[in-house]
Design a protein around this motif. Structure first.
Motif, PDB file in Angstrom:
ATOM      1  N   LEU A  90     -19.720 -40.808  33.136  1.00 57.76           N
ATOM      2  CA  LEU A  90     -18.260 -40.769  33.300  1.00 57.76           C
ATOM      3  C   LEU A  90     -17.779 -41.798  34.324  1.00 57.76           C
ATOM      4  CD1 LEU A  90     -17.662 -36.913  33.191  1.00 57.76           C
ATOM      5  CD2 LEU A  90     -17.028 -38.599  31.445  1.00 57.76           C
ATOM      6  N   LYS A  93     -18.207 -45.960  32.420  1.00 59.28           N
ATOM      7  CA  LYS A  93     -17.774 -46.059  31.021  1.00 59.28           C
ATOM      8  C   LYS A  93     -17.897 -47.485  30.485  1.00 59.28           C
ATOM      9  CE  LYS A  93     -14.558 -42.157  31.198  1.00 59.28           C
ATOM     10  NZ  LYS A  93     -13.156 -41.708  31.021  1.00 59.28           N
ATOM     11  N   SER A 118     -21.831 -40.524  25.124  1.00 61.37           N
ATOM     12  CA  SER A 118     -21.698 -41.970  24.870  1.00 61.37           C
ATOM     13  C   SER A 118     -20.840 -42.225  23.636  1.00 61.37           C
ATOM     14  CB  SER A 118     -23.085 -42.602  24.683  1.00 61.37           C
ATOM     15  OG  SER A 118     -23.858 -42.499  25.851  1.00 61.37           O
ATOM     16  N   ILE A 121     -17.252 -41.708  24.641  1.00 59.14           N
ATOM     17  CA  ILE A 121     -16.751 -42.819  25.466  1.00 59.14           C
ATOM     18  C   ILE A 121     -16.550 -44.068  24.619  1.00 59.14           C
ATOM     19  CG2 ILE A 121     -17.353 -44.387  27.354  1.00 59.14           C
ATOM     20  CD1 ILE A 121     -18.876 -42.013  28.642  1.00 59.14           C
ATOM     21  N   ASN A 122     -17.519 -44.354  23.759  1.00 61.79           N
ATOM     22  CA  ASN A 122     -17.498 -45.568  22.946  1.00 61.79           C
ATOM     23  C   ASN A 122     -17.802 -45.210  21.492  1.00 61.79           C
ATOM     24  OD1 ASN A 122     -17.810 -48.068  21.744  1.00 61.79           O
ATOM     25  ND2 ASN A 122     -19.727 -48.562  22.806  1.00 61.79           N
TER      26      ASN A 122
END
Length: 689
Positions: A90, A93, A118, A121-122
C-alpha cells in the motif's frame, strides 16, 4: 524487451528449503528480470543458491516464539507477515505499477494476498499463483494429520480454503505440481491453457562433478544403505520410515539409514528411534545443503521417499539424479512424476515398502537396473533449465495472443487446447503438455513452443516408433491395409507418370516399407529420413537411402518424376519450405503425392485429445483441405485431386472414439463411417507452370 516479474516470497521461513522454495529460487535464477518481495529467510536462500535478482525488498523476519513450528507460532508469524506485506504494498503502489507479472510463490496468506492486492492496485498486472499442494482431508485414508496432529490439519484446511477460492477465481495463471490438481482450478473463464504443471527440476551439473570416476564411492563401501531427504513433517512419512527401517533391519541386520532434514517432528523422531532400539541403524544428520548434502548422497545406496500425501517430491528426484534407485508409495502424482527409477509400494503398506528395500539390497541385478533407470529418467525429464523455460513460455504466450502462424505468418491465431504426449492409440505421458493453436487465416493447426533439437529427435523417433504392437489380430489388419494401400498408390503414380522407369523420392521414408513394397521394375528408388535409426535399417540394394533433412541435403543433379510424402508433412518444421524444395527436385511434369491427417474428420471431432493422428509432439502441424490448398498455392503447386484412402490406418477411427458414450453405434456402423470419413487424405499436387 523481456517481461518484468515481481515475486512475493514472504512466507519463506526456516533454514531448510521446501519444494516450493526450490521452484521459485530456480525461476528467479533462469527467468531473469526478477525482483523479490520477501522474508529474511528468502534472502538467505537466494544467497546460498547464488541467485542474483534485480532487487530484493526485505519486509519480514521470523517472529521468535517458544516453538515457531507449533500451531500458535505459525499463526503469529502468519499475522505479522500479512501485516508487513499489506503495509509495504500500500505504501509502494508505484512499484507494483512497474511490473508485468506478480508471482506468489505459495498459497499461504503472507504470499497469496499479495497477488490479490497487486491486482487491485494495478489491474494490468498478471497474477501467477503457485498452488503446489492441497491440504489433505483430515479424515481421509491418506491423511497424515491424525491423532494429536488433527487440530493442525483442520486449521490448515480452513486457512487454505479461502485462498483456494480467491486464487481459483482471481489469478490469471496457476502453477501446480501435479496433473490431477489442474481440473480443480477450471472455471468458465479459465481452461487448461492458463494452468501450468511444474514438474520441478534438478541441477545435474554439480552432481555430475561428483559422479566422475575419481570421486565415486564403490557401492559396497558406501556408509548408508538408505537416505531420506526432506522436512521432518507428517506429510513426508518420516515417522513411518522408522517402522519401515525396523522391518529392514530384521531382514538384514546392520543396515544403516541417514535422515537429512529438520522440522517439527525431530524430537518425536528421536524418541521413536530410541524406543525401537535403532540408534545404531538410523542417523539424524539435520539440515544439509551444498557439498555436505552431496557427500551424503554419494555415500548412500537407495533413495527413500515414504510420503503418504504429496504432489511431487523434488528431493527424491535429486537422489535419483545420483543414480540412487528410489522406493516410494504408489501415490497418484508419482505415476507421472516417477515413471521409471522408483519402485512403489501400496500406500501405508510399510512391510511392502520395506520388502522393496530388501529386494534392492539383495538383488544386484535389480539394484543396478533401477539405478540406471533413475539416472537416465531424471536427465531426460527433470532438468531445471528446461522446466523454467517451459513454464515461462507458457505464461507469456497467453491465450493465443501474438502467436504467429508459422505457415502464413498471420497473427490471427486462436488457442485450441492443451495436448499431451500421444502416439497413435497410446498415451505416452499426460505430464508433458503442448499448446495447440489454429490459424484463422490459413486454417492450419500447429503446436507452439516445442523445442526442436537433437534431443527432440532422439526422444520422439526411437526404434519403437514404427512398431504395430503385440496384438496379432491388429497387426494382421494393419498389414492387410498396408498391402491394399501400396497397390492403390502404385496405380495412382502410374496414372500421373507414363515413363517405363519412374525416378521416385520418398521423403520421410522411415523404415523404407513403402519403397521396398513397390515394383523394382517400374521404379528407381530413393529415400530420405531424419531419424537417427535410419542408418540401421536393412534394405535391398535397389534403394538408395539418405539420412538427413530434405531442406539441406545435396541430391546432386538428381531430378525426380514423383515425390511422395506419406504422413510426413505434419512432422516437418517448415512445411512451406519443404514444398519449395520439392519444386526444385521435380521435373516440370512431375507429381507430388502427400498424405496428411485430416483434422476436419469424425475422429478428431469426437476424440479431440484422443484422436489417433494427434501424435503430439511429433505432429507439429495438422491440416485440412483448406490449409493444404493455401499451403500449396503459396509454394507453386496446385491440387490436381484429393483421394480418400480408408484402408490406410483401418482402425484409426475406432481408437479415436474408444471412450465415447456412442462407441457401440460407431462399432455397429464402423465400415460405413470409415468408408466415407477422411481421417487421412491424399493430395496429388502439380507444379504451377
Amino acid at each position: 524487451m523481456s517481461s518484468k516479474y515481481i515475486f512475493i516470497a514472504n512466507w519463506t521461513q526456516g533454514p531448510s528449503m521446501s519444494g516450493g522454495d526450490n521452484i521459485w529460487n530456480n525461476f528467479a535464477k533462469y527467468w531473469g528480470n526478477v525482483s523479490v518481495i520477501g522474508s529474511e529467510e528468502a534472502e538467505t536462500q537466494l544467497e546460498k543458491s547464488r541467485t542474483v535478482v534485480s532487487k530484493f525488498f526485505k519486509i519480514s523476519k521470523n517472529v521468535n516464539t517458544n516453538n515457531n513450528l507449533s500451531l500458535p507460532g505459525l499463526i503469529i508469524n502468519s499475522i505479522v507477515r500479512v501485516k508487513n506485506l499489506l503495509l509495504f504494498l500500500l505504501s509502494h503502489k508505484s512499484l507494483v505499477d512497474s511490473y508485468d507479472y506478480v508471482y506468489t510463490v505459495s498459497d499461504f496468506f503472507p504470499d497469496a494476498l499479495g497477488g490479490l492486492l497487486s491486482k487491485l492496485i494495478n489491474p494490468r498486472i498478471k497474477w501467477v499463483a503457485g498452488f503446489y499442494l492441497f491440504a489433505p482431508k483430515i479424515f481421509g485414508a491418506d491423511s497424515p494429520y491424525r491423532g494429536k496432529h488433527l487440530l493442525k490439519g483442520l486449521v490448515y484446511q480452513l486457512i487454505q480454503l479461502p485462498m483456494y477460492l480467491v486464487i481459483k477465481h482471481c489469478a490469471d495463471y496457476i502453477l501446480v505440481t501435479s496433473s490431477p490438481d489442474a481440473p480443480k482450478f477450471f472455471t468458465k473463464k479459465r481452461d487448461s491453457s492458463r494452468i501450468v504443471v511444474v514438474r520441478g527440476g534438478v541441477d545435474t551439473v554439480s552432481i555430475d562433478e561428483y559422479l566422475k570416476p575419481n570421486k565415486l564411492i564403490s557401492y559396497t563401501e558406501r556408509a548408508y544403505d538408505g537416505i531420506f531427504v526432506g522436512r521432518l513433517h507428517m506429510q513426508k512419512g518420516v515417522m513411518d520410515l522408522v517402522d519401515i527401517w525396523k522391518y529392514v533391519v530384521e531382514e538384514i541386520p546392520g543396515v544403516r539409514l541417514v535422515i537429512v532434514g529438520d522440522g517439527e517432528l525431530r524430537e518425536d523422531l528421536i524418541k521413536k528411534i530410541s524406543t525401537l532400539g535403532l540408534e545404531n541403524n538410523i542417523d539424524l544428520a539435520g539440515y544439509k545443503n551444498g557439498e555436505d548434502k552431496f557427500r551424503l548422497f554419494r555415500d548412500s545406496k537407495i533413495m527413500l521417499h515414504p510420503a503418504t500425501y504429496d504432489s511431487g517430491g523434488m528431493a527424491c528426484a535429486e537422489g535419483m539424479a545420483w543414480g540412487l534407485p528410489a522406493v516410494g508409495y504408489a501415490l497418484e502424482a508419482f505415476e507421472t512424476y516417477y515413471e521409471r527409477g522408483m519402485l512403489k509400494a501400496p500406500v501405508h503398506d510399510k512391510k511392502g515398502f520395506a520388502q522393496l528395500i530388501v529386494n534392492l539390497l539383495k538383488d544386484d541385478s535389480l539394484f543396478f537396473r533401477t539405478s540406471q533407470e533413475a539416472y537416465d529418467y531424471i536427465r531426460e525429464k527433470w532438468m531445471w533449465e528446461q522446466t523454467c523455460s517451459y513454464v515461462k513460455s507458457n505464461i507469456e504466450l497467453g491465450e493465443g495472443s501474438q502467436v504467429k502462424c508459422p505457415v502464413c505468418q498471420s497473427e490471427k491465431t486462436k488457442f485450441i487446447s492443451e495436448t499431451f504426449d500421444t502416439h497413435g492409440r497410446y498415451i505416452n505421458s499426460e505430464d508433458l503438455k503442448f499448446r495447440m493453436f489454429k490459424c484463422l487465416t490459413c486454417n492450419v493447426m500447429f503446436l507452439s513452443g516445442v523445442v526442436i533439437d537433437n534431443k527432440y529427435y532422439r526422444d520422439n523417433y526411437g526404434s519403437g516408433y514404427y512398431g504395430t504392437g503385440n496384438n496379432k489380430l491388429i497387426s494382421k489388419i494393419t498389414r492387410l491395409g498396408f498391402k491394399i494401400s501400396v497397390f492403390i498408390k502404385e496405380k495412382m503414380i502410374f496414372k500421373y507418370t507414363n515413363k517405363d522407369k519412374i525416378n521416385i523420392l520418398d521423403i520421410g521414408c522411415g523404415d523404407c516399407s513403402f519403397l521396398q513394397s513397390v515394383s523394382d521394375k517400374s521404379f528407381i528408388k530413393t529415400g530420405i529420413d531424419m531419424n537417427p535409426e535410419v542408418d540401421k535399417i536393412s534394405v535391398n540394394s535397389s534403394i538408395v537411402v539418405h539420412r538427413g533433412d530434405v531442406l539441406s541435403h545435396n541430391f546432386g543433379k538428381s531430378m525426380f518424376d514423383c515425390v511422395t510424402m506419406w504422413n510426413v508433412l505434419e512432422h516437418t518444421t517448415d512445411p512451406g519450405a519443404v514444398l519449395q524444395r520439392v519444386q526444385g527436385l521435380l521435373y516440370d511434369d512431375g507429381i507430388l503425392l502427400i498424405q496428411v491427417p485430416n483434422y476436419s474428420s469424425l475422429g478428431y471431432f469426437v476424440g479431440k485429445k484422443l484422436w489417433f493422428h494427434l501424435d503430439s509432439p511429433r505432429h507439429l502441424y495438422l491440416f485440412n483441405s483448406k490449409s493444404i490448398y493455401t499451403l500449396a498455392s503459396r509454394n507453386g503447386f496446385i491440387i490436381d485431386k484429393m483421394y480418400r484412402e480408408p484402408y490406410d490406418y483401418p482402425l484409426d477411427l475406432f481408437w479415436s472414439v474408444r471412450r465415447s458414450i456412442f462407441l457401440p453405434l460407431f462399432i455397429l456402423f464402423y465400415p460405413i463411417l470409415k468408408l466415407f470419413d477422411r481421417e487421412v487424405t491424399t493430395y496429388a499436387l502439380r507444379k504451377v507452370r
